[in-house]
Scaffold this motif. Sequence first.
Motif, PDB file in Angstrom:
ATOM      1  N   ARG A   1       0.837  -1.133   0.042  1.00  0.00           N
ATOM      2  CA  ARG A   1       0.176  -0.036  -0.041  1.00  0.00           C
ATOM      3  C   ARG A   1       0.801   1.270   0.024  1.00  0.00           C
ATOM      4  O   ARG A   1       0.517   2.284  -0.521  1.00  0.00           O
ATOM      5  N   SER A   2       2.017   1.141   0.802  1.00  0.00           N
ATOM      6  CA  SER A   2       2.876   2.174   0.696  1.00  0.00           C
ATOM      7  C   SER A   2       3.553   2.667  -0.701  1.00  0.00           C
ATOM      8  O   SER A   2       3.702   3.663  -1.006  1.00  0.00           O
ATOM      9  N   ALA A   3       3.862   1.605  -1.220  1.00  0.00           N
ATOM     10  CA  ALA A   3       4.569   1.373  -2.463  1.00  0.00           C
ATOM     11  C   ALA A   3       3.793   2.049  -3.712  1.00  0.00           C
ATOM     12  O   ALA A   3       4.126   2.642  -4.671  1.00  0.00           O
ATOM     13  N   ALA A   4       2.259   1.541  -3.761  1.00  0.00           N
ATOM     14  CA  ALA A   4       1.401   1.965  -4.646  1.00  0.00           C
ATOM     15  C   ALA A   4       0.268   2.687  -3.851  1.00  0.00           C
ATOM     16  O   ALA A   4      -0.862   2.010  -3.904  1.00  0.00           O
ATOM     17  N   PRO A   5       0.301   3.743  -3.474  1.00  0.00           N
ATOM     18  CA  PRO A   5      -0.525   4.348  -2.400  1.00  0.00           C
ATOM     19  C   PRO A   5      -2.209   4.363  -3.256  1.00  0.00           C
ATOM     20  O   PRO A   5      -3.050   4.684  -2.484  1.00  0.00           O
ATOM     21  N   ARG A  51       1.462  -8.528 -12.794  1.00  0.00           N
ATOM     22  CA  ARG A  51       2.671  -8.239 -13.100  1.00  0.00           C
ATOM     23  C   ARG A  51       3.417  -7.053 -12.366  1.00  0.00           C
ATOM     24  O   ARG A  51       4.584  -7.017 -11.981  1.00  0.00           O
ATOM     25  N   ASP A  52       2.542  -6.067 -12.379  1.00  0.00           N
ATOM     26  CA  ASP A  52       2.859  -4.605 -11.755  1.00  0.00           C
ATOM     27  C   ASP A  52       2.906  -5.005 -10.085  1.00  0.00           C
ATOM     28  O   ASP A  52       3.960  -4.426  -9.346  1.00  0.00           O
ATOM     29  N   ILE A  53       1.890  -5.727  -9.415  1.00  0.00           N
ATOM     30  CA  ILE A  53       2.256  -6.189  -7.966  1.00  0.00           C
ATOM     31  C   ILE A  53       3.797  -7.197  -7.933  1.00  0.00           C
ATOM     32  O   ILE A  53       4.123  -6.940  -7.137  1.00  0.00           O
ATOM     33  N   ALA A  54       3.881  -7.984  -8.816  1.00  0.00           N
ATOM     34  CA  ALA A  54       5.084  -8.693  -8.718  1.00  0.00           C
ATOM     35  C   ALA A  54       6.314  -8.027  -8.709  1.00  0.00           C
ATOM     36  O   ALA A  54       7.258  -8.139  -8.057  1.00  0.00           O
ATOM     37  N   ARG A  55       6.398  -6.687  -9.483  1.00  0.00           N
ATOM     38  CA  ARG A  55       7.438  -5.930  -9.572  1.00  0.00           C
ATOM     39  C   ARG A  55       7.815  -5.413  -8.183  1.00  0.00           C
ATOM     40  O   ARG A  55       8.700  -5.188  -7.630  1.00  0.00           O
ATOM     41  N   LEU A  56       6.648  -4.743  -7.477  1.00  0.00           N
ATOM     42  CA  LEU A  56       6.673  -4.371  -6.348  1.00  0.00           C
ATOM     43  C   LEU A  56       7.021  -5.265  -5.274  1.00  0.00           C
ATOM     44  O   LEU A  56       7.897  -4.900  -4.251  1.00  0.00           O
ATOM     45  N   LEU A  57       6.710  -6.232  -5.164  1.00  0.00           N
ATOM     46  CA  LEU A  57       6.663  -7.499  -4.239  1.00  0.00           C
ATOM     47  C   LEU A  57       7.919  -7.924  -4.307  1.00  0.00           C
ATOM     48  O   LEU A  57       8.541  -8.385  -3.255  1.00  0.00           O
ATOM     49  N   THR A  58       8.686  -7.917  -5.385  1.00  0.00           N
ATOM     50  CA  THR A  58      10.097  -8.463  -5.342  1.00  0.00           C
ATOM     51  C   THR A  58      10.978  -7.555  -4.207  1.00  0.00           C
ATOM     52  O   THR A  58      11.619  -8.522  -3.448  1.00  0.00           O
TER      53      THR A  58
END
Length: 175
Positions: A147-151, A159-166
């Motif tokens: 949530r902080s990375a993608a407020p 695919r976008d979530i995977a990039r952030l989760l890495t």
Amino acid sequence: MSQAASPPEQWQQVPLLSEDTQTTALPGRAGGPDSARLEIDGTVYDQVPETGFGMLIAWLAGSGRLVRMPDREPQSVTITAVTATGTASYRVPRTSTDQEVIDEGIEDYLTAADIPNPPRGHRWYQSLPEGHGTLDDAYAHINAALRSAAPDNAATHPRDIARLLTDIVTTLYRQ
């Protein structure tokens, strides 16, 4: 088990335990499925939820933080009926059709995230990051960081979530 820092090249690299490996039942969240825990050489592993998001996090944690077992345990699903007089929930045995839908949902999510699909027919267990008593605790940390990375909920595609989760998962296991 070693603590690999990168995702496995293939799910088959994840150690396969005997189906008679002892697990401890953990209560599920309200209305959610029960879970299980096991301990190997002092390392605690909690069962990974059967969701695309859960399996994505497991993949990113790396094969050194995962083990798998053949899934021979009977599973159940919770049915909730909503009527004019209220709601009633009850559990029924999971059917092969139920499992097919669950597996397809996981596979669709991981494919959209550009992650290979895991082999079917296993229960997956993930080691707990330092300072987290359950995998649910770790997920709370991951969700807050996401949530902080993608407020603005800008990351909605797997695919976008995977990039952030890495980065989030890597950092979580370094703490």
